[in-house]
Design a protein around this motif. Structure first.
Motif, PDB file in Angstrom:
ATOM      1  N   ILE A 154       2.736 -10.770  -0.485  1.00 35.91           N
ATOM      2  CA  ILE A 154       3.028  -9.845  -1.574  1.00 35.91           C
ATOM      3  C   ILE A 154       4.079 -10.535  -2.156  1.00 35.91           C
ATOM      4  O   ILE A 154       4.912 -11.504  -1.884  1.00 35.91           O
ATOM      5  CB  ILE A 154       3.800  -8.848  -0.891  1.00 35.91           C
ATOM      6  N   LEU A 155       4.237 -10.351  -3.645  1.00 39.23           N
ATOM      7  CA  LEU A 155       5.252 -10.972  -4.756  1.00 39.23           C
ATOM      8  C   LEU A 155       6.167  -9.842  -5.003  1.00 39.23           C
ATOM      9  O   LEU A 155       6.265  -8.669  -4.930  1.00 39.23           O
ATOM     10  CB  LEU A 155       4.401 -11.128  -5.802  1.00 39.23           C
ATOM     11  N   ARG A 157       7.561  -9.443  -7.507  1.00 37.64           N
ATOM     12  CA  ARG A 157       6.968  -8.618  -8.934  1.00 37.64           C
ATOM     13  C   ARG A 157       6.282  -7.429  -8.416  1.00 37.64           C
ATOM     14  O   ARG A 157       6.375  -6.553  -8.882  1.00 37.64           O
ATOM     15  CB  ARG A 157       6.076  -9.656  -9.660  1.00 37.64           C
ATOM     16  N   ASP A 158       5.368  -7.437  -7.383  1.00 35.05           N
ATOM     17  CA  ASP A 158       4.579  -6.253  -6.785  1.00 35.05           C
ATOM     18  C   ASP A 158       5.706  -5.028  -6.547  1.00 35.05           C
ATOM     19  O   ASP A 158       5.385  -3.911  -6.973  1.00 35.05           O
ATOM     20  CB  ASP A 158       3.799  -6.686  -5.665  1.00 35.05           C
ATOM     21  N   LEU A 159       6.716  -5.448  -5.706  1.00 35.96           N
ATOM     22  CA  LEU A 159       7.741  -4.367  -5.255  1.00 35.96           C
ATOM     23  C   LEU A 159       8.561  -4.066  -6.532  1.00 35.96           C
ATOM     24  O   LEU A 159       8.829  -2.950  -6.598  1.00 35.96           O
ATOM     25  CB  LEU A 159       8.538  -4.800  -4.204  1.00 35.96           C
ATOM     26  N   LEU A 161       6.965  -3.508  -9.431  1.00 39.87           N
ATOM     27  CA  LEU A 161       6.306  -2.627 -10.033  1.00 39.87           C
ATOM     28  C   LEU A 161       6.025  -1.328  -9.315  1.00 39.87           C
ATOM     29  O   LEU A 161       6.180  -0.086  -9.855  1.00 39.87           O
ATOM     30  CB  LEU A 161       5.092  -3.087 -10.320  1.00 39.87           C
ATOM     31  N   ALA A 162       6.193  -1.411  -8.045  1.00 36.38           N
ATOM     32  CA  ALA A 162       6.063  -0.154  -7.358  1.00 36.38           C
ATOM     33  C   ALA A 162       7.421   0.885  -7.473  1.00 36.38           C
ATOM     34  O   ALA A 162       7.464   1.711  -7.565  1.00 36.38           O
ATOM     35  CB  ALA A 162       6.051  -0.676  -5.625  1.00 36.38           C
ATOM     36  N   ASN A 164       9.136   0.746  -9.714  1.00 37.98           N
ATOM     37  CA  ASN A 164       9.112   1.081 -11.247  1.00 37.98           C
ATOM     38  C   ASN A 164       8.106   2.430 -11.172  1.00 37.98           C
ATOM     39  O   ASN A 164       8.563   3.400 -12.043  1.00 37.98           O
ATOM     40  CB  ASN A 164       8.492   0.029 -12.059  1.00 37.98           C
ATOM     41  N   SER A 165       7.067   2.305 -10.711  1.00 39.05           N
ATOM     42  CA  SER A 165       6.215   3.485 -10.503  1.00 39.05           C
ATOM     43  C   SER A 165       6.756   4.560  -9.859  1.00 39.05           C
ATOM     44  O   SER A 165       6.356   5.761 -10.222  1.00 39.05           O
ATOM     45  CB  SER A 165       4.888   3.091 -10.092  1.00 39.05           C
TER      46      SER A 165
ATOM     47  N   SER B 165      -0.263   6.694  -9.943  1.00 40.69           N
ATOM     48  CA  SER B 165       0.559   5.761 -10.275  1.00 40.69           C
ATOM     49  C   SER B 165       0.029   4.283 -10.603  1.00 40.69           C
ATOM     50  O   SER B 165       0.508   3.696 -11.440  1.00 40.69           O
ATOM     51  CB  SER B 165       2.130   5.780  -9.580  1.00 40.69           C
ATOM     52  N   TRP B 168      -1.699   4.551 -13.787  1.00 39.60           N
ATOM     53  CA  TRP B 168      -0.793   4.320 -14.703  1.00 39.60           C
ATOM     54  C   TRP B 168      -0.216   2.942 -15.167  1.00 39.60           C
ATOM     55  O   TRP B 168      -0.412   2.418 -16.130  1.00 39.60           O
ATOM     56  CB  TRP B 168       0.441   5.270 -14.574  1.00 39.60           C
ATOM     57  N   MET B 169      -0.051   2.160 -14.115  1.00 40.04           N
ATOM     58  CA  MET B 169       0.173   0.686 -14.157  1.00 40.04           C
ATOM     59  C   MET B 169      -0.809  -0.080 -14.853  1.00 40.04           C
ATOM     60  O   MET B 169      -0.744  -0.901 -15.771  1.00 40.04           O
ATOM     61  CB  MET B 169       0.589   0.005 -12.747  1.00 40.04           C
ATOM     62  N   VAL B 175      -0.685  -4.937 -15.695  1.00 36.92           N
ATOM     63  CA  VAL B 175      -0.899  -5.466 -14.254  1.00 36.92           C
ATOM     64  C   VAL B 175      -2.219  -5.627 -14.166  1.00 36.92           C
ATOM     65  O   VAL B 175      -3.298  -5.163 -14.744  1.00 36.92           O
ATOM     66  CB  VAL B 175      -0.524  -4.239 -13.169  1.00 36.92           C
ATOM     67  N   THR B 179      -3.005  -8.218  -8.864  1.00 35.74           N
ATOM     68  CA  THR B 179      -1.650  -7.204  -8.689  1.00 35.74           C
ATOM     69  C   THR B 179      -2.192  -5.957  -8.225  1.00 35.74           C
ATOM     70  O   THR B 179      -1.511  -5.637  -7.186  1.00 35.74           O
ATOM     71  CB  THR B 179      -0.859  -7.272  -9.951  1.00 35.74           C
ATOM     72  N   ARG B 182      -3.334  -6.203  -4.554  1.00 33.60           N
ATOM     73  CA  ARG B 182      -2.027  -6.256  -3.779  1.00 33.60           C
ATOM     74  C   ARG B 182      -1.269  -4.984  -3.768  1.00 33.60           C
ATOM     75  O   ARG B 182      -0.914  -4.702  -2.547  1.00 33.60           O
ATOM     76  CB  ARG B 182      -0.982  -7.381  -4.189  1.00 33.60           C
ATOM     77  N   LEU B 183      -1.004  -4.371  -4.712  1.00 33.31           N
ATOM     78  CA  LEU B 183      -0.288  -3.119  -4.696  1.00 33.31           C
ATOM     79  C   LEU B 183      -1.091  -1.980  -3.767  1.00 33.31           C
ATOM     80  O   LEU B 183      -0.708  -1.419  -3.093  1.00 33.31           O
ATOM     81  CB  LEU B 183      -0.235  -2.536  -5.859  1.00 33.31           C
ATOM     82  N   VAL B 186      -0.265  -2.731  -0.420  1.00 32.16           N
ATOM     83  CA  VAL B 186       1.134  -2.350   0.087  1.00 32.16           C
ATOM     84  C   VAL B 186       0.902  -0.827   0.573  1.00 32.16           C
ATOM     85  O   VAL B 186       1.666  -0.409   1.250  1.00 32.16           O
ATOM     86  CB  VAL B 186       2.048  -2.551  -1.106  1.00 32.16           C
ATOM     87  N   TYR B 191       5.026  -2.630   2.945  1.00 37.15           N
ATOM     88  CA  TYR B 191       5.503  -4.002   2.663  1.00 37.15           C
ATOM     89  C   TYR B 191       6.376  -4.600   3.890  1.00 37.15           C
ATOM     90  O   TYR B 191       6.607  -5.774   4.181  1.00 37.15           O
ATOM     91  CB  TYR B 191       6.287  -4.264   1.451  1.00 37.15           C
TER      92      TYR B 191
END
Lengths: 193, 193
Positions: A154-155, A157-159, A161-162, A164-165, B165, B168-169, B175, B179, B182-183, B186, B191
């Motif tokens: 996981i990066l 950046r991924d978290l 974005l999460a 953020n959403s 969501s 949305w991204m 994204v 990504t 990966r999300l 998650v 995570y």
DNA sequence: ACCTGAACACCGTTCAAGT
DNA sequence: ACCTGAACACCGTTCAAGT
């Protein structure tokens, strides 16, 4: 060593006053009406012409970034304090919560930041916030991974974005507190077994 | 047994033609410019006055719902087929992916649907889609939970919001595919450890 | 050097007049 | 019964004219 806010040459008093008034009024309008609020109304409320507002802040994102500056530095500072926590898993959790709160400040605040990420334009006034927060999130994630508190693959950046959403959903008002808590749980532990 | 599209009384030919043309043009504009595209431009492209567009579709969401109607029924049908899968965990995964794809069709499509959820107004033309999809998501989740493929303490609505969501991204363009993958991971596995 | 506000372009929405 | 498009209100943004 001169502060960044006070340039070498002194400014006209009305310029300083106008700028401060615009920021104050804009903050209230963003809070009440969301990020998409009318800038014309902001200018009128601040007692200046639209041209003055645009002179100080060439576009909406610039105004937004200036309004948020204080909150932004607060968040970065909080990140530095959380870095001292012994429990790196807890630090990551608390950091993500703080990021989520930041982007929940105004309705629609997540979106221009995602645009800043997409555009990859260093001149975008919101880009620095994103860069800083993503970088900090990476640090927290790496520390948690090192201590076995977070999965690999996981990066940061991924978290980011999460978080953020989650903020996006919260700010739309469609998601209540209990749902937000459950969704945070899904992010942390997954829905699967 | 008469089809839903052809009411008892016959309609004037130009009315039918106008409506179809508006829908066709609107679909292209939504695809190219996102959900917030100019309705005035849609009317002009369809060769009708703005009044005609508003007569057929009283607001943007009504037009959006009509444009999406075919996709919507496709998605509901897919849900029925997925319900026959033996692996209820896999069915849930595929269903969430389908919901995500649906809301990724046009830029900004997630937002008016979240508004529909917030407003709790059964007259909102997007409310039925949300209700149906949340209900279907609940069924998939319950089946997966029964088979030990999903955790307890989560609602179908939560996973619907999560898929939303992600969409949305994706639709913001910030994204990329890797990504997104990966999300999704998650969401499924969390995570944390 | 900075501010003002008129002006331009654009859009959503309505509604009186047409057919 | 339906369509048209002018009309109204609103907003973002610019820029010539002022101070």
């Amino acid at each position: 060593m001169s502060s960044a806010q006070s340039p070498a040459r002194k400014q006209r008093a009305d310029v300083v006053r106008n700028r401060a008034k615009i920021l104050e009024v804009a903050q209230n309008h963003f809070f009440a009406g969301g990020v998409g609020t009318s800038l014309e109304a902001v200018a009128k409320d601040a007692g200046v012409g639209p041209g003055t507002l645009y002179r100080h802040f060439p576009n909406r994102d610039a105004l937004l970034a200036s309004v948020l500056e204080l909150r932004r530095t607060d968040l970065v500072e909080l990140g530095q304090r959380l870095g001292d926590l012994d429990d790196t898993g807890e630090a990551l959790r608390q950091w993500l919560l703080a990021v989520e709160d930041y982007f929940s400040l105004y309705i629609g605040l997540s979106e221009p930041h995602l645009s800043a990420i997409r555009e990859q334009d260093p001149n975008n006034p919101l880009a620095r916030t994103c860069d800083d927060l993503i970088s900090a999130t990476s640090d927290f994630l790496l520390a948690a991974q090192r201590d076995g508190h977070a999965r690999e693959g996981i990066l940061g950046r991924d978290l980011f974005l999460a978080a953020n959403s989650l903020a996006w959903m919260r700010s739309t008002g469609a998601v209540d507190e209990a749902t937000t808590v459950r969704l945070r749980g899904v992010l942390e532990n997954g829905y699967g077994i």
